[in-house]
Write a protein that holds these residues in place. Structure first.
Motif, short mmCIF file in Angstrom:
data_model
loop_
_atom_site.label_atom_id
_atom_site.label_comp_id
_atom_site.label_asym_id
_atom_site.label_seq_id
_atom_site.Cartn_x
_atom_site.Cartn_y
_atom_site.Cartn_z
N THR A 134 11.98 24.38 5.85
CA THR A 134 12.64 25.26 6.82
C THR A 134 14.03 24.75 7.15
N TRP A 135 14.15 23.44 7.33
CA TRP A 135 15.45 22.84 7.62
C TRP A 135 16.41 22.99 6.45
N THR A 136 15.95 22.71 5.24
CA THR A 136 16.85 22.79 4.07
C THR A 136 17.20 24.23 3.72
N SER A 137 16.45 25.21 4.22
CA SER A 137 16.74 26.60 3.88
C SER A 137 18.06 27.07 4.47
N GLN A 138 18.62 26.31 5.43
CA GLN A 138 19.91 26.71 6.02
C GLN A 138 21.09 26.35 5.13
N PHE A 139 20.85 25.50 4.14
CA PHE A 139 21.92 25.10 3.23
C PHE A 139 21.98 26.06 2.04
N PRO A 140 23.16 26.24 1.44
CA PRO A 140 24.43 25.55 1.67
C PRO A 140 25.19 26.11 2.87
N LEU A 141 26.18 25.34 3.28
CA LEU A 141 27.05 25.72 4.38
C LEU A 141 28.35 26.31 3.84
N SER A 142 29.09 26.95 4.72
CA SER A 142 30.41 27.47 4.34
C SER A 142 31.29 27.47 5.58
N CYS A 184 20.33 17.61 -4.22
CA CYS A 184 20.00 17.25 -2.83
C CYS A 184 20.64 18.28 -1.91
N PRO A 185 19.89 19.24 -1.40
CA PRO A 185 20.50 20.34 -0.64
C PRO A 185 21.21 19.89 0.62
N HIS A 186 20.79 18.74 1.17
CA HIS A 186 21.39 18.29 2.42
C HIS A 186 22.66 17.48 2.22
N VAL A 187 23.04 17.18 0.97
CA VAL A 187 24.37 16.60 0.71
C VAL A 187 25.34 17.77 0.74
N MET A 188 25.89 18.00 1.89
CA MET A 188 26.59 19.25 2.19
C MET A 188 28.06 19.24 1.80
N PRO A 197 29.10 24.42 -6.55
CA PRO A 197 29.98 25.50 -6.09
C PRO A 197 29.90 25.80 -4.61
N ASP A 198 28.87 25.29 -3.94
CA ASP A 198 28.71 25.56 -2.50
C ASP A 198 29.05 24.37 -1.62
N ALA A 199 29.61 23.32 -2.19
CA ALA A 199 29.93 22.12 -1.39
C ALA A 199 31.12 22.38 -0.47
N LEU A 200 31.10 21.73 0.68
CA LEU A 200 32.29 21.68 1.53
C LEU A 200 33.19 20.54 1.05
N LEU A 201 34.48 20.76 1.10
CA LEU A 201 35.45 19.79 0.60
C LEU A 201 36.37 19.38 1.74
N VAL A 202 36.24 18.14 2.15
CA VAL A 202 37.04 17.63 3.26
C VAL A 202 38.31 17.01 2.70
N VAL A 203 39.44 17.57 3.07
CA VAL A 203 40.74 17.03 2.68
C VAL A 203 41.39 16.47 3.94
#
Length: 290
Positions: free
Chosen positions: A17-25, A175-179, A228-234
């Protein structure tokens, strides 16, 4: 370059249930989950793997399970995990881990220990942002060999930096939680090499410029091919520090190509902003009246 490496298994015990919220955007200034709800980045930085010990701090005192449980119980939703390029190729130094409390970690190289940290955080419903903190396993302080995102005079070229990131994306792609991926920490001058944003490289031998915008975009596009769904912190260049307008400009060096994926890291200190572009301790006394 790295030999072909498959992704690690995320491990057992992940809450579906927790991992179903991933990926983020990203939507405007907010990070949202796949259901459209805001995901609050209540984060903490877990130091250590980018430093001389090559593993997260605390494993020489407490078990990994207890530390991750404590992080979750304190209400954090995400952990930023710094690493160095050197760590990816290193053994665990003696004394860095208490194996009586962490028997599963015995005999593992530093990168495999990081795998276990990622898995354990996931079991405790804590997401992960991987952060390339340093090139060499040591404190990142004033201008040094860790100042830029690569070492122009050593084994860790800009190309190697990108290859290392590609390996990490592949490694944690299941790993779905590696966001997300924080591409580099605290970029600053490296003696006569200066970082700039969107100005291109120069070929001068002294006071040359290295373009953080082009490097960040290039590695981001490679990472998005894998995740393709990863967040990229610059992160903003921390010294000399400027505003974020160029980073958020659309069209600009990063947008719209990283639309929905881009997170800007301010990396703000009390002594460096707003409006202050050098730390007070670095200003000679006779200039402080200006």
């Amino acid at each position: 370059t790295w030999p072909p490496l498959g992704p690690i298994h995320p491990g057992r015990g992940l809450d579906k249930t927790w991992t179903s919220q991933f990926p983020l955007s990203c939507k405007g200034r907010h990070v949202i989950n796949r259901h459209g709800d805001r995901f609050r980045l209540k984060g903490v930085n877990w130091y250590g793997a980018s430093d001389v010990q090559h593993v997260v701090g605390g494993l020489n005192i407490q078990s990994l399970e207890v530390i991750c449980e404590s992080v979750a119980s304190l209400g954090f939703s995400v952990v930023r995990l710094p690493f160095s390029n050197e760590m990816l190729r290193s053994a665990v130094p003696e004394g860095s881990v208490d194996y009586s409390k962490n028997p599963r970690l015995k005999g593992l190289p530093a990168l495999a220990v990081l795998d276990e940290v990622v898995r354990c955080l996931g079991r405790h419903k804590v997401a992960v942002i991987l952060n390339n903190h340093t090139t060499y396993g040591e404190f990142c302080g004033p201008p040094s060999q860790n100042s830029l995102w690569f070492d122009p005079s050593g084994p860790f070229s800009e190309s190697q930096w990108m290859d290392d990131w590609v390996m990490m994306a592949q490694r944690y792609s299941k790993c779905p939680h590696v966001m997300g991926f924080d591409l580099r920490n605290e970029i600053r001058p490296r003696w006569s090499l200066w970082p700039a944003f969107g100005r291109g490289h120069t070929s001068r031998t002294r006071w040359a410029v290295r373009d953080w915008a082009s490097a960040a975009l290039a590695v981001s596009l490679r990472l998005l091919e894998i995740c393709p769904d990863a967040l990229l912190v610059v992160e903003r260049i921390v010294w000399p520090q400027q505003h974020l307008a160029d980073y958020a400009l659309c069209p600009g060096p990063l947008l719209p190509r990283l639309q929905g994926r881009l997170v800007l890291g301010v990396h703000h200190y009390s002594w460096s902003g707003p409006g202050r572009f050098v730390p007070e301790w670095s200003v000679p006394e006779h200039f402080k009246c200006l």
